[in-house]
Design a protein around this motif. Structure first.
Motif, PDB file in Angstrom:
ATOM      1  N   THR B 219       0.891  -1.182  -0.040  1.00  0.00           N
ATOM      2  CA  THR B 219       0.026  -0.154  -0.085  1.00  0.00           C
ATOM      3  C   THR B 219       0.890   1.355  -0.169  1.00  0.00           C
ATOM      4  O   THR B 219       0.685   2.317  -0.741  1.00  0.00           O
ATOM      5  CB  THR B 219      -0.970  -0.095   1.228  1.00  0.00           C
ATOM      6  OG1 THR B 219      -1.748  -1.017   1.040  1.00  0.00           O
ATOM      7  CG2 THR B 219      -1.609   1.270   1.202  1.00  0.00           C
ATOM      8  N   LEU B 222       2.369   1.907  -3.383  1.00  0.00           N
ATOM      9  CA  LEU B 222       1.363   2.246  -4.502  1.00  0.00           C
ATOM     10  C   LEU B 222       0.872   3.762  -4.050  1.00  0.00           C
ATOM     11  O   LEU B 222       0.782   4.273  -5.010  1.00  0.00           O
ATOM     12  CB  LEU B 222       0.147   1.536  -4.348  1.00  0.00           C
ATOM     13  CG  LEU B 222      -0.009   0.114  -5.252  1.00  0.00           C
ATOM     14  CD1 LEU B 222      -1.140  -0.815  -4.711  1.00  0.00           C
ATOM     15  CD2 LEU B 222      -0.089   0.487  -6.608  1.00  0.00           C
ATOM     16  N   ASP B 223       0.948   4.135  -2.738  1.00  0.00           N
ATOM     17  CA  ASP B 223       0.569   5.376  -2.455  1.00  0.00           C
ATOM     18  C   ASP B 223       1.690   6.257  -2.963  1.00  0.00           C
ATOM     19  O   ASP B 223       1.209   7.582  -3.432  1.00  0.00           O
ATOM     20  CB  ASP B 223       0.223   5.390  -0.739  1.00  0.00           C
ATOM     21  CG  ASP B 223      -1.053   5.442  -0.698  1.00  0.00           C
ATOM     22  OD1 ASP B 223      -2.037   5.385  -1.395  1.00  0.00           O
ATOM     23  OD2 ASP B 223      -1.228   5.080   0.888  1.00  0.00           O
ATOM     24  N   LEU B 226       0.464   6.949  -6.361  1.00  0.00           N
ATOM     25  CA  LEU B 226      -1.086   7.201  -6.709  1.00  0.00           C
ATOM     26  C   LEU B 226      -1.141   8.793  -6.052  1.00  0.00           C
ATOM     27  O   LEU B 226      -2.099   9.359  -6.445  1.00  0.00           O
ATOM     28  CB  LEU B 226      -2.019   6.026  -6.392  1.00  0.00           C
ATOM     29  CG  LEU B 226      -1.786   4.983  -6.931  1.00  0.00           C
ATOM     30  CD1 LEU B 226      -2.899   3.858  -6.692  1.00  0.00           C
ATOM     31  CD2 LEU B 226      -2.333   5.215  -8.487  1.00  0.00           C
ATOM     32  N   THR B 227      -0.394   9.176  -5.051  1.00  0.00           N
ATOM     33  CA  THR B 227      -0.746  10.513  -4.472  1.00  0.00           C
ATOM     34  C   THR B 227       0.698  11.233  -4.685  1.00  0.00           C
ATOM     35  O   THR B 227       0.788  12.178  -4.046  1.00  0.00           O
ATOM     36  CB  THR B 227      -0.867  10.289  -2.982  1.00  0.00           C
ATOM     37  OG1 THR B 227       0.216   9.736  -2.458  1.00  0.00           O
ATOM     38  CG2 THR B 227      -1.865   9.385  -2.536  1.00  0.00           C
ATOM     39  N   PHE B 236      -4.893   9.803 -12.135  1.00  0.00           N
ATOM     40  CA  PHE B 236      -6.250   9.891 -12.126  1.00  0.00           C
ATOM     41  C   PHE B 236      -6.818  10.397 -13.399  1.00  0.00           C
ATOM     42  O   PHE B 236      -8.011   9.884 -13.990  1.00  0.00           O
ATOM     43  CB  PHE B 236      -6.542  11.166 -10.825  1.00  0.00           C
ATOM     44  CG  PHE B 236      -7.662  11.481 -10.969  1.00  0.00           C
ATOM     45  CD1 PHE B 236      -8.985  10.500 -10.674  1.00  0.00           C
ATOM     46  CD2 PHE B 236      -8.277  12.915 -10.721  1.00  0.00           C
ATOM     47  CE1 PHE B 236     -10.424  10.716 -10.539  1.00  0.00           C
ATOM     48  CE2 PHE B 236      -9.664  13.133 -10.546  1.00  0.00           C
ATOM     49  CZ  PHE B 236     -10.553  12.153 -10.494  1.00  0.00           C
ATOM     50  N   LEU B 310     -13.345   1.113  -8.707  1.00  0.00           N
ATOM     51  CA  LEU B 310     -12.680   2.164  -8.054  1.00  0.00           C
ATOM     52  C   LEU B 310     -12.978   2.180  -6.433  1.00  0.00           C
ATOM     53  O   LEU B 310     -11.926   2.311  -5.564  1.00  0.00           O
ATOM     54  CB  LEU B 310     -12.629   3.632  -8.672  1.00  0.00           C
ATOM     55  CG  LEU B 310     -12.610   3.804 -10.022  1.00  0.00           C
ATOM     56  CD1 LEU B 310     -12.839   5.353 -10.314  1.00  0.00           C
ATOM     57  CD2 LEU B 310     -11.010   3.423 -10.347  1.00  0.00           C
ATOM     58  N   SER B 313     -11.194  -1.313  -4.535  1.00  0.00           N
ATOM     59  CA  SER B 313      -9.887  -1.283  -4.825  1.00  0.00           C
ATOM     60  C   SER B 313      -9.359  -0.280  -3.678  1.00  0.00           C
ATOM     61  O   SER B 313      -8.045  -0.404  -3.167  1.00  0.00           O
ATOM     62  CB  SER B 313      -9.332  -0.960  -6.151  1.00  0.00           C
ATOM     63  OG  SER B 313      -9.629   0.218  -6.520  1.00  0.00           O
ATOM     64  N   TYR B 315      -9.200   3.105  -4.138  1.00  0.00           N
ATOM     65  CA  TYR B 315      -8.427   3.962  -4.874  1.00  0.00           C
ATOM     66  C   TYR B 315      -9.207   5.102  -4.643  1.00  0.00           C
ATOM     67  O   TYR B 315      -8.789   6.441  -4.686  1.00  0.00           O
ATOM     68  CB  TYR B 315      -8.282   3.877  -6.262  1.00  0.00           C
ATOM     69  CG  TYR B 315      -7.734   4.774  -7.241  1.00  0.00           C
ATOM     70  CD1 TYR B 315      -6.347   5.414  -7.091  1.00  0.00           C
ATOM     71  CD2 TYR B 315      -8.609   5.526  -8.349  1.00  0.00           C
ATOM     72  CE1 TYR B 315      -6.050   6.317  -7.889  1.00  0.00           C
ATOM     73  CE2 TYR B 315      -7.960   6.281  -8.988  1.00  0.00           C
ATOM     74  CZ  TYR B 315      -6.709   7.039  -8.770  1.00  0.00           C
ATOM     75  OH  TYR B 315      -5.949   7.886  -9.567  1.00  0.00           O
ATOM     76  N   ARG B 318      -8.088   7.709  -2.221  1.00  0.00           N
ATOM     77  CA  ARG B 318      -6.923   8.421  -2.740  1.00  0.00           C
ATOM     78  C   ARG B 318      -7.466   9.607  -3.585  1.00  0.00           C
ATOM     79  O   ARG B 318      -6.725  10.593  -3.614  1.00  0.00           O
ATOM     80  CB  ARG B 318      -5.892   7.597  -3.428  1.00  0.00           C
ATOM     81  CG  ARG B 318      -5.016   6.735  -2.457  1.00  0.00           C
ATOM     82  CD  ARG B 318      -5.588   5.759  -1.699  1.00  0.00           C
ATOM     83  NE  ARG B 318      -4.893   5.237  -0.761  1.00  0.00           N
ATOM     84  CZ  ARG B 318      -5.032   4.119   0.142  1.00  0.00           C
ATOM     85  NH1 ARG B 318      -6.086   3.586  -0.010  1.00  0.00           N
ATOM     86  NH2 ARG B 318      -4.130   3.579   1.036  1.00  0.00           N
ATOM     87  N   TYR B 443      -4.963  -0.900  -0.150  1.00  0.00           N
ATOM     88  CA  TYR B 443      -5.488  -1.380  -1.271  1.00  0.00           C
ATOM     89  C   TYR B 443      -5.807  -2.964  -1.486  1.00  0.00           C
ATOM     90  O   TYR B 443      -4.989  -3.563  -0.876  1.00  0.00           O
ATOM     91  CB  TYR B 443      -4.489  -1.139  -2.387  1.00  0.00           C
ATOM     92  CG  TYR B 443      -4.125   0.256  -2.741  1.00  0.00           C
ATOM     93  CD1 TYR B 443      -5.195   1.138  -3.347  1.00  0.00           C
ATOM     94  CD2 TYR B 443      -2.953   0.884  -2.287  1.00  0.00           C
ATOM     95  CE1 TYR B 443      -4.963   2.506  -3.773  1.00  0.00           C
ATOM     96  CE2 TYR B 443      -2.813   2.450  -2.442  1.00  0.00           C
ATOM     97  CZ  TYR B 443      -3.682   3.091  -3.073  1.00  0.00           C
ATOM     98  OH  TYR B 443      -3.658   4.425  -3.432  1.00  0.00           O
TER      99      TYR B 443
END
Lengths: 67, 651
Positions: B219, B222-223, B226-227, B236, B310, B313, B315, B318, B443
């Motif tokens: 996580t 991934l963060d 994704l952030t 996004f 979305l 998951s 997401y 986020r 996630y």
């Protein structure tokens, strides 16, 4: 606090917010870890217990911490 | 067998604890979604067959962290559980707890034990607990709480059989008492702290502390992407682009198939059925009406699949996280993103989803601007009109140009939404602090059966709810288009023959008669009265009829157009697109749907508030007519103005 730092919660400066924060597990004496800022600098992601939580800066500011 | 009242089992737990997965596992397809009386909180009720053929009702309550409610959803949970006389007060409670975050879940558990409700604790995500090398001593936990504890995995179904057998057996309330009424501290905060102190002791007995774990690390990794400052937004935006391209490209194939099938069905019926009013009603009223509903199914299905993927998951949280600051500038809230994105599917569930926003002002603004988000009902209108403006082969780089234009329309709706929100922020004066305290769940790979359940449920409710309205309107329209005041319609052929003269062929007479009939029908009269208002936008009375009927629901536009242009058109053009393209403007002799008219209509549909169901939901959620009427007014004004400017500039 800076990302990566952790501290212990000593109290809350705002009553209205503290109730919601307590429900989420922000307890006096608990350790809180500051993970990272959101891309635009606000909100922030912190870890409390085993749970990741997103807080706005104003909300994070209402949590009093001691190292 | 006539048992008295059936046992009602309520599922309670915090959001993301897997409550809904367990509900789906227990009830299968035996579930229905209703409302709690007086409020618009979804009430999911199902039946479950236990081991000895006994059936119990299962109630899936909204997610909550504690019995101290902050949102309408949470308030319902508190009412249902604390008021013994409440109609939905359960006989038993299953608390679904995320085993990896036991501490947070135990707050609710101890509160419920103190209410003396017979209870089972289902420790969900037991697999993740093992993966993170943590252990919970289930027997000790069960003893400490005084309630049965069943480890389960709601993703695989592990432990569900055990849970069912516990539910089949008699169940007593726990004999423990954590904080009794006598010693309840007056302060809610103090009570929560006292509870956590007890929980801390309890946890020390049943768990062995461990630290980092593999899935947590995943996580984090991934963060990081994704952030990320740049990549977060790029990803996004890419996800959104993917959604639009798939709605336009993938959905087109089944949609063309459906459109074609209905055309064939019409043609086949024309051959086998005798002529008469019933035949006309069937082929000109009912069939195009039903076709107009069925044709949305592929697009709605794809949209809801993406939205539930979305959510499932993790997401979506986020997206809230990275968008909050931007949204706040416009008077919205990071949590407004979920309703706004859901608004692309349908404004009704989207407006209901605003209940997770804790601040009333943020919530009101989100409700007021959500209908600007282009819902799936606009999609069929867009699809057809875009196809009339841009040929299917046109490309922009590697993208289909029709898809790009469609995305542009969605973007326009989005800009209207945030622009209006910004204005509202200045105009609406409510002094209330807005806040955003939200869990960022770990996630996980979405569970396909949950996605499938959402898909079936949403599509079904669309087809039956919206379908009823559309079908009724199609029939009313057919009547209006087929009958008229006085006896002008019966004398139509005579009148036309007299006007055309003897040299006109039979075929010409037939077409002219049909056109004459439509013009002098009730629909024609209504449309003509209305024509001066919409003439500056480039519309004629036929489009006027469609505008009026589509006030009930936008998608009715396509059905109406199909019905109106079916009346008396030659049989070669049976698809809706074909009918529109073939329509001739009698003033110019050219096509009726020129790019100027099509674009003007596209803009009108982007901005106009044409959905009775949305107005009804806004009225329910804001408790009055004031906000929905205001919303209707400014949306219609914006629609009219922009369509007017576009037509005048382009023609």
């Amino acid at each position: 606090m800076k990302p990566g730092e952790s501290a212990f919660i000593s109290g809350f400066s705002e009553n209205a917010l503290s109730e919601k924060l307590l429900d989420m597990g922000f307890l006096p004496g608990a350790a809180v870890l500051f993970n990272f800022y959101a891309p635009l600098g606000d909100p922030v992601a912190v870890t409390i217990g085993s749970c990741d939580v997103s807080l706005r800066l104003s909300e994070a500011d209402s949590i009093l911490v001691s190292h | 067998m006539s048992a008295p009242a059936r046992t009602l089992v309520a599922l309670v737990g915090k959001p993301n604890s897997g409550k809904s997965s367990l509900f789906n596992l227990l009830t299968g397809l035996h579930q229905k979604v209703g409302n709690f009386p007086g409020v618009t909180v979804d009430k999911r009720l199902g039946t479950c067959r236990l081991a000895d053929n006994k059936e119990v009702d299962i109630l899936d309550l909204p997610g909550t962290y504690s019995l101290y409610p902050r949102t309408p959803d949470e308030r319902i949970v508190t009412e249902v559980l604390t008021q013994a006389q409440h109609a939905d007060h359960p006989d038993r409670v299953v608390v679904v707890a995320d085993a990896t975050q036991l501490k947070n879940c135990l707050l609710l558990v101890t509160q419920l034990i103190d209410l003396n409700l017979p209870m089972v604790l289902a420790l969900n995500m037991i697999d993740l607990l093992e993966k993170s090398q943590q252990t919970i001593q289930v027997n000790k936990l069960s003893f400490a709480l005084g309630v049965p504890v069943v480890p389960i995995n709601a993703r695989t179904g592990q432990g569900v059989a055990e849970l069912k057998s516990v539910l089949a057996a008699p169940l007593e309330p726990s004999s423990r008492q954590f904080i009794t009424a006598a010693q309840t501290p007056t302060d809610q905060a103090a009570e929560t702290i006292a509870r956590y102190a007890l929980i801390q002791d309890l946890l020390a007995q049943v768990t062995a502390p461990t630290l980092h774990s593999e899935w947590k690390a995943r996580t984090r990794a991934l963060d990081r992407w994704l952030t990320h400052k740049v990549w977060g937004y790029v990803i996004f935006f890419a996800v959104l682009t993917l959604i639009f391209q798939s709605i336009f490209a993938w959905a087109q194939i089944p949609m063309d198939f459906i459109d074609g099938s209905f055309a064939q069905l019409s043609a086949w019926l024309a051959r086998v059925l005798p002529e008469g009013p019933f035949f006309d009603l069937l082929t000109e009223g009912l069939l195009p009406g039903i076709g107009g509903i069925v044709i949305f199914i592929p697009q709605i299905a794809i949209l809801f699949t993406f939205i539930s993927l979305l959510e499932e998951s993790g997401y979506m949280a986020r997206v809230v996280f990275i968008m909050d600051k931007v949204m706040r500038r416009f008077g919205l809230n990071g949590k407004s993103v979920v309703p706004l994105i859901s608004g692309w599917a349908c404004a009704i569930p989207a407006i209901m989803a605003t209940r997770t926003i804790d601040s009333w002002k943020d919530r009101l603004i989100t409700i007021l601007v959500t209908p600007f988000m282009s819902c799936s009902a606009r999609l069929p209108v867009f699809t057809i009109l875009v196809a009339l403006v841009i040929p299917p082969t046109a490309r922009l780089a590697f993208l289909n140009l029709q898809g790009v234009m469609l995305m542009g329309l969605y973007l326009l709706g989005f800009i209207a939404a945030i622009g209006t929100a910004w204005l509202m922020k200045l105009l609406i004066n409510v002094r209330e602090k807005s806040f955003l305290i939200m869990e960022l769940p770990v996630y996980r790979v979405p569970k396909w059966s949950n996605v499938a359940y959402t898909l079936v449920e949403k599509t079904k409710s669309f087809v039956f709810e919206a379908g009823k309205v559309i079908l009724a309107i199609s029939i009313v329209l057919w009547v209006l288009a087929s009958y008229g005041p006085g006896n002008q319609l019966e004398r139509a052929e005579q009148t036309v023959r007299a006007a055309a003269g003897p040299q006109a062929s039979e075929e010409e007479i037939e077409i002219l008669t049909a056109a004459y009939k439509l013009e002098h029908s009730y629909a024609g009269v209504i449309g003509k009265t209305f024509e001066p208002v919409i003439k500056p936008l480039g519309y004629d009375w036929k489009i006027g009829i469609a505008l009026l009927t589509s006030f009930a629901a936008r998608e009715v536009f396509v059905g109406t157009i199909a019905t109106i242009y079916s009346v008396g058109q030659t049989e070669d053009e049976l698809t809706i697109k074909g009918k529109l393209a073939a329509e001739v403007n009698p003033d110019t002799g050219g096509p009726r749907f020129t790019p100027a008219v099509s674009i003007s209509l596209l803009l009108f549909y982007t901005f106009a508030m044409q959905c009775m169901s949305t107005l009804a939901v806004v009225k329910r959620e804001t408790k009055g007519w004031r906000w929905p009427l205001l919303q209707l007014l400014y949306m219609t004004a914006l629609a009219y103005l922009s369509a007017f400017i576009a037509y005048q500039a382009l023609s």
